[in-house]
Write a protein that holds these residues in place. Structure first.
Motif, mmCIF file in Angstrom:
data_model
loop_
_atom_site.group_PDB
_atom_site.id
_atom_site.type_symbol
_atom_site.label_atom_id
_atom_site.label_comp_id
_atom_site.label_asym_id
_atom_site.label_seq_id
_atom_site.Cartn_x
_atom_site.Cartn_y
_atom_site.Cartn_z
ATOM 1 N N ALA A 1 -13.089 -4.771 -0.557
ATOM 2 C CA ALA A 1 -11.973 -3.874 -0.884
ATOM 3 C C ALA A 1 -10.967 -4.664 -1.711
ATOM 4 C CB ALA A 1 -11.316 -3.325 0.382
ATOM 5 N N ARG B 1 -8.102 4.115 -4.158
ATOM 6 C CA ARG B 1 -8.377 3.046 -3.186
ATOM 7 C C ARG B 1 -8.946 3.602 -1.890
ATOM 8 N NH1 ARG B 1 -9.688 0.706 0.445
ATOM 9 N NH2 ARG B 1 -8.888 -1.189 1.434
ATOM 10 N N PHE B 2 -8.324 4.697 -1.371
ATOM 11 C CA PHE B 2 -8.714 5.201 -0.056
ATOM 12 C C PHE B 2 -9.542 6.477 -0.126
ATOM 13 C CE2 PHE B 2 -4.661 2.891 0.754
ATOM 14 C CZ PHE B 2 -5.184 1.891 1.564
ATOM 15 N N ARG C 1 -5.494 -3.436 9.892
ATOM 16 C CA ARG C 1 -6.819 -4.073 9.783
ATOM 17 C C ARG C 1 -6.711 -5.483 9.208
ATOM 18 N NH1 ARG C 1 -10.943 -4.610 5.901
ATOM 19 N NH2 ARG C 1 -9.663 -3.575 4.330
ATOM 20 N N LEU C 2 -5.913 -5.640 8.161
ATOM 21 C CA LEU C 2 -5.850 -6.925 7.456
ATOM 22 C C LEU C 2 -5.005 -7.962 8.183
ATOM 23 C CD1 LEU C 2 -5.433 -5.604 3.806
ATOM 24 C CD2 LEU C 2 -7.503 -6.547 4.845
ATOM 25 N N HIS D 1 0.806 -1.213 0.000
ATOM 26 C CA HIS D 1 0.000 0.000 0.000
ATOM 27 C C HIS D 1 0.845 1.272 0.000
ATOM 28 C CE1 HIS D 1 -3.104 -2.885 1.247
ATOM 29 N NE2 HIS D 1 -3.982 -1.998 0.807
ATOM 30 N N ASP E 1 -10.288 -8.255 0.124
ATOM 31 C CA ASP E 1 -10.861 -8.616 1.422
ATOM 32 C C ASP E 1 -12.315 -8.200 1.473
ATOM 33 O OD1 ASP E 1 -11.118 -5.873 3.066
ATOM 34 O OD2 ASP E 1 -9.232 -5.810 1.951
ATOM 35 N N ARG F 1 -3.516 5.144 -4.729
ATOM 36 C CA ARG F 1 -3.935 5.240 -3.326
ATOM 37 C C ARG F 1 -5.172 6.136 -3.190
ATOM 38 N NH1 ARG F 1 1.568 4.674 -2.275
ATOM 39 N NH2 ARG F 1 1.976 6.914 -2.570
ATOM 40 N N SER G 1 -9.617 -12.114 4.152
ATOM 41 C CA SER G 1 -8.638 -11.367 3.352
ATOM 42 C C SER G 1 -7.706 -12.342 2.658
ATOM 43 C CB SER G 1 -7.838 -10.408 4.240
ATOM 44 O OG SER G 1 -7.129 -11.113 5.242
ATOM 45 N N ALA H 1 -3.096 5.884 5.740
ATOM 46 C CA ALA H 1 -3.951 4.856 5.141
ATOM 47 C C ALA H 1 -3.248 3.508 4.982
ATOM 48 C CB ALA H 1 -4.491 5.348 3.802
ATOM 49 N N PRO H 2 -1.998 3.454 4.451
ATOM 50 C CA PRO H 2 -1.342 2.147 4.330
ATOM 51 C C PRO H 2 -1.170 1.447 5.674
ATOM 52 C CG PRO H 2 -0.252 3.753 2.939
ATOM 53 C CD PRO H 2 -1.207 4.519 3.799
ATOM 54 N N ALA I 1 -4.510 0.122 6.864
ATOM 55 C CA ALA I 1 -4.904 -1.056 6.084
ATOM 56 C C ALA I 1 -4.144 -2.290 6.544
ATOM 57 C CB ALA I 1 -4.656 -0.798 4.601
#
Length: 907
Positions: free
Chosen positions: A104, A50-51, A65-66, A38, A90, A47, A76, A58-59, A62
């Protein structure tokens, strides 16, 4: 699919350009790779899309979270090319919407437009469906054309709603959707063909293991490549040979002046894995491994190297490959002469079979488009070659020798499509009369390897022969003559009554028919001849008379094929009287297929070139000719069958079935036979027609049940069936009493069970006696390799004696439902005969459709044995059934993944 099982799943698959990637769930150990994807391998624009903005955090968010503590509501997946994470997909499942997944998706910039996003989505769809998700939803920017293109090409319906510059995308997940399956298959075909280019159309080749010793395998293969006219560089590798025949030999693959597309490994088995790893690091894209006898660890390393470096592999234990395309002319095999250029694609597992097959094809003058000796089939298989031949622009006939099937369900889908375009012939190797009997039910006993393979070939439209000779005999006819009408009516014309009778017998044995011919033929025949079928012209017939006769038979429209049998006579020593001239001077290509039998010829089959330039197949034996004509008729029949959709089975209750199976396997982790109540509940969840049954755990309950049945209108007698855990065949064990009309008879029968079976007895099933009808067997067996097989046969206690069964691999199509019933030898009993009405055939077909659906919905169902199913004019009812369950993961045959051979599995 449980979350624990999901986290253990790993698959290897091909991108659109043929690159191999690994698809697996993301875990805490992948955090740095996700962060790198990311943060470093996406442009600012990527980016932003995506975001929905450019944020430095953000990266990291992410990745947290993943790869953090994942609960039950996050799925995911990451796609890995070697050690590089190239993309992830995911979905989060909201607690208040358990059937929805918030999607996503991201792919590194340099890997975009190579099919990674679509491949990730396919695997995520499969995983999400297993978790109960039925729809994906995602918020996207209107300007994100890339992701909208991915959704549009997925093959599923896409619903979009615009709101303030953002688009809410909604995708219903229906893996059974025919458009989706077709799209997945087409993506798989394109990726497969792209990956095979370096193997079958290489621009450069290296032979590793070239020896100075004349006659060695490596040196022989190198010499054949160079002498065969290969236009590109053909390089040699051997660490101890400086030059051979004045050409340089390089000490390693890494020392070659250019990276070869294809490397042929002629090194000893212990060295194969190391050389394969060296080839992969150098950038080689395809390997042919000639050595045999690799150990388990070497096999694992070999496959790992090929997958890690995106190399396709033929072998090990391969004879080699050949490509006769004039632009390639690659002869990289050590079997013999370079195959004649032509249009027959040939793939064999046995090198010896390959040599014999190529030799016989050469006798016939049938050329080869490409030849591949598959060997132990660690990677490239018959399925790959079918997809190559389907679109190579040269192949119009496919010949296969396969001893085993690694991915038969994918093979069946591919073959079903390819056989619509060109004939696919195989030798049905590995037949066994001693089938599997382990589970002991009638259905399992019927599901022998031969039955399973025959079902695969029948449904896929493959012409299955029983020997190399029969394969070549059939190829000779299909390659040179048109197909007959599906009816299969044949005229035999001979110049000697004896051989005509032999031909007629052979045709009848092959299932062909010989209709009566018109009496108008008599005027064309000499005195003493017979115009009946077989037509006996006598030895006095001359070429001109025979030619007119053959033309008359062809134009009569009474027959669909013509077999001409000619024996040498003293009259034929004069060329002017030789009846073979009628064949040579006339056209070989007629409205109907024509074959000839010349019993005096020295070879089993050959082609004669006729006046029109086309070729006529000529056999030395009437049986061979008859079998070839029968195979041609069968292919014509298969092509005449309309493409059919999967059989419909409305009203099935998947939720109840899954709950029942889960409960049973929780209580019985090793699996086993369901008790009568569980069996009835599972079958009823899919609408299978069961007779009224009451479970009685003791004598008193059995009597009450029998009394209640009479009050409910079952005025006849009842049957009592003893049950104990693990029971299979009730009748053979003496566990059935029928025709019980009084309460005392019911009590007496139950006490007999207690005396016979003692403490083993768990209870009994009480049923009303069924009205008479035709007794059938219907069932399912889950084969670990081929998947679920649905069987139909004549049933009852004489099932094994009658041995009248047909089988098809699930999922059944609507056409399968019809042909299964029609293919039974006892089919006239179902259609009605003097004194007996026809049974309710739609009801019988419904039983088959529901069994097929049950097998697909419940992969843990390893056996279902419904015997007998009593078919009557007013319906069909099952009066006895057995079901066995085992813990097995769900398997989606449409999910794209490379097969991993057992020899290469982790120990």
């Amino acid at each position: 699919m449980s979350i624990a099982h999901f986290r253990r799943t790993t698959a290897e698959a091909l991108l659109a350009d043929g690159t191999t990637v690994v698809i697996r769930p993301l875990g805490p150990e992948d955090r740095e790779a996700v962060l790198d994807l990311h943060a470093n391998r996406m442009s600012d624009e990527s980016r932003r899309l995506r975001f929905f903005g450019v944020s430095r955090n953000a990266p990291r968010l992410a990745a947290d979270r993943l790869c953090g503590e994942q609960g039950e509501r996050l799925l995911s997946l990451g796609a890995w090319a070697g050690d590089e994470l190239i993309g992830e997909a995911d979905c989060e499942i909201p607690e208040d919407r358990p059937q929805t997944g918030e999607l996503a998706l991201v792919v590194a910039d340099r890997w975009q437009r190579r099919g990674a996003a679509t491949l990730l989505l396919e695997h995520l769809i499969h995983a999400a469906r297993g978790r109960g998700v039925r729809v994906f939803e995602a918020d996207t920017l209107a300007g994100n054309r890339g992701v909208h293109k991915v959704f549009a090409g997925l093959g599923l319906p896409v619903h979009r709603r615009l709101d303030r510059g953002e688009i809410r995308v909604r995708v219903p997940l229906d893996e059974s959707d025919e458009h989706y399956r077709a799209a997945v298959d087409e993506r798989g075909r394109r990726a497969d063909v792209a990956s095979l280019g370096a193997l079958l159309r290489p621009g450069s080749v290296a032979v590793v293991g070239v020896s100075r010793r004349a006659g060695s395998v490596g040196r022989t293969v190198l010499a054949k490549i160079r002498q065969g006219g290969f236009p590109g560089p053909a390089m040699a590798v051997n660490p101890r040979a400086g030059s051979i025949d004045g050409e340089p030999v390089y000490p390693s693959v890494g020392a070659l002046p250019a990276v070869p597309d294809l490397a042929v490994l002629a090194v000893p088995a212990p060295a194969v894995a190391g050389v394969a790893e060296e080839c992969g690091r150098a950038g080689v894209r395809a390997l042919v491994v000639l050595a045999s006898g690799l150990g388990a660890e070497d096999s694992r390393r070999l496959v790992h190297a090929c997958r890690e470096h995106s190399m396709r592999l033929v072998g090990p234990n391969s004879l080699g490959i050949a490509q006769t395309d004039p632009a390639v002319r690659l002869d990289a095999e050590f079997g013999g002469a370079f195959p004649l250029p032509g249009t027959a694609g040939v793939a064999v597992q046995s090198g010896g079979v390959g040599i014999a097959l190529l030799k016989r094809l050469a006798w016939l003058g049938i050329g080869v488009s490409s030849f591949v000796s598959l060997g132990d089939k660690y990677d490239v298989s018959g399925n790959d070659l079918l997809q190559w031949w389907e679109g190579d622009g040269r192949t119009d006939l496919a010949l296969l020798h396969l001893e085993s099937f690694g991915g038969p369900r994918a093979f069946a889908r591919t073959a079903r499509r390819v056989t619509r375009r060109l004939p696919v012939l195989t030798v049905d190797a590995g037949r066994s009369a001693a089938g599997r009997r382990g589970a002991a039910s009638h259905t399992a006993a019927a599901a022998t390897p031969t039955v399973v393979r025959e079902a695969l070939f029948r449904q896929a439209g493959i012409t299955a022969t029983r020997s190399i000779g029969e394969l070549v005999d059939t190829a000779a006819l299909l390659h040179a003559q048109p197909l007959p009408d599906p009816r299969g009516a044949v005229a035999v014309v001979s110049n000697a009554g004896g051989i005509g009778i032999l031909a007629a017998d052979a045709l009848a044995d092959a299932g062909l028919i010989l209709p009566e011919l018109s009496g108008e033929l008599e005027e064309l025949l000499p005195e003493g001849a017979s115009a009946r079928n077989p037509v006996d012209t006598t030895a006095a017939v001359g070429p001109a008379e025979l030619a007119r006769l053959l033309e008359k038979v062809e134009l009569s429209r009474a027959v669909d094929a013509l077999l001409v049998c000619l024996v040498p006579t003293a009259l034929a020593t004069d060329p002017a009287h030789d009846p073979v001239r009628a064949l040579l001077d006339g056209p070989a290509r007629r409205r109907i297929p024509v074959a000839a039998v010349l019993p005096d010829q020295e070879v089993p089959v050959r082609h004669l070139t006729c006046a029109d330039g086309n070729r006529l197949p000529v056999y030395s034996d009437t049986v061979a000719a008859a079998r070839a004509l029968a195979h041609a008729r069968d292919r014509a029949r298969w092509l005449a069958e309309p493409v059919s959709e999967d059989a419909e089975a409305p009203g099935c209750d998947l939720r109840t079935a899954r709950s029942l199976v889960a409960g049973f396997l929780t209580a019985n982790p090793a699996g086993g036979w369901l008790d009568p109540v569980g069996t009835a509940d599972l079958l009823e969840s899919h609408g299978l027609p069961l007779t009224t049954s009451v479970w009685a755990r003791d004598e008193r309950t059995a009597v009450i049940a029998a009394r209640a049945m009479r009050r409910l209108g079952h005025e006849g007698a009842v049957a009592l069936k003893a049950y104990w855990p693990g029971q299979v065949h009730k009748s053979a064990a003496g566990a059935v009493r029928t025709g019980l009309r009084t309460e005392s008879e019911v009590r007496s029968a139950y006490r007999e069970f207690e005396e016979s079976f003692g403490a083993e007895l768990a209870g009994a099933v009480v049923q009303p006696m069924a009205a008479p009808g035709v007794e059938l067997l219907a069932g399912v067996v889950q084969d670990r390799v081929f998947g679920p097989l649905v069987l139909l046969g004549m049933g009852g206690t004489a099932t094994e004696v009658l041995d009248d069964r047909v089988a098809r691999l699930a999922p059944l199509t609507e056409r399968d439902l019809t042909t299964m019933v029609a293919d039974l030898r006892g089919a006239p009993l179902l259609s009605g005969y003097p004194g007996a009405p026809a049974v309710d055939l739609p009801a019988v077909r419904s039983v088959l459709a529901r069994l097929s659906r049950l097998a697909a919905d419940v992969p843990e169902l390893v056996e279902a044995d419904l015997n007998p199913v009593i078919a009557r004019p007013d319906g069909a009812v099952c009066v006895d059934a057995r079901v066995r369950l085992e813990p097995r993961p769900s398997y989606d045959p449409y999910l794209r993944r490379l097969r991993r051979p057992a020899a290469a599995e982790e120990g």
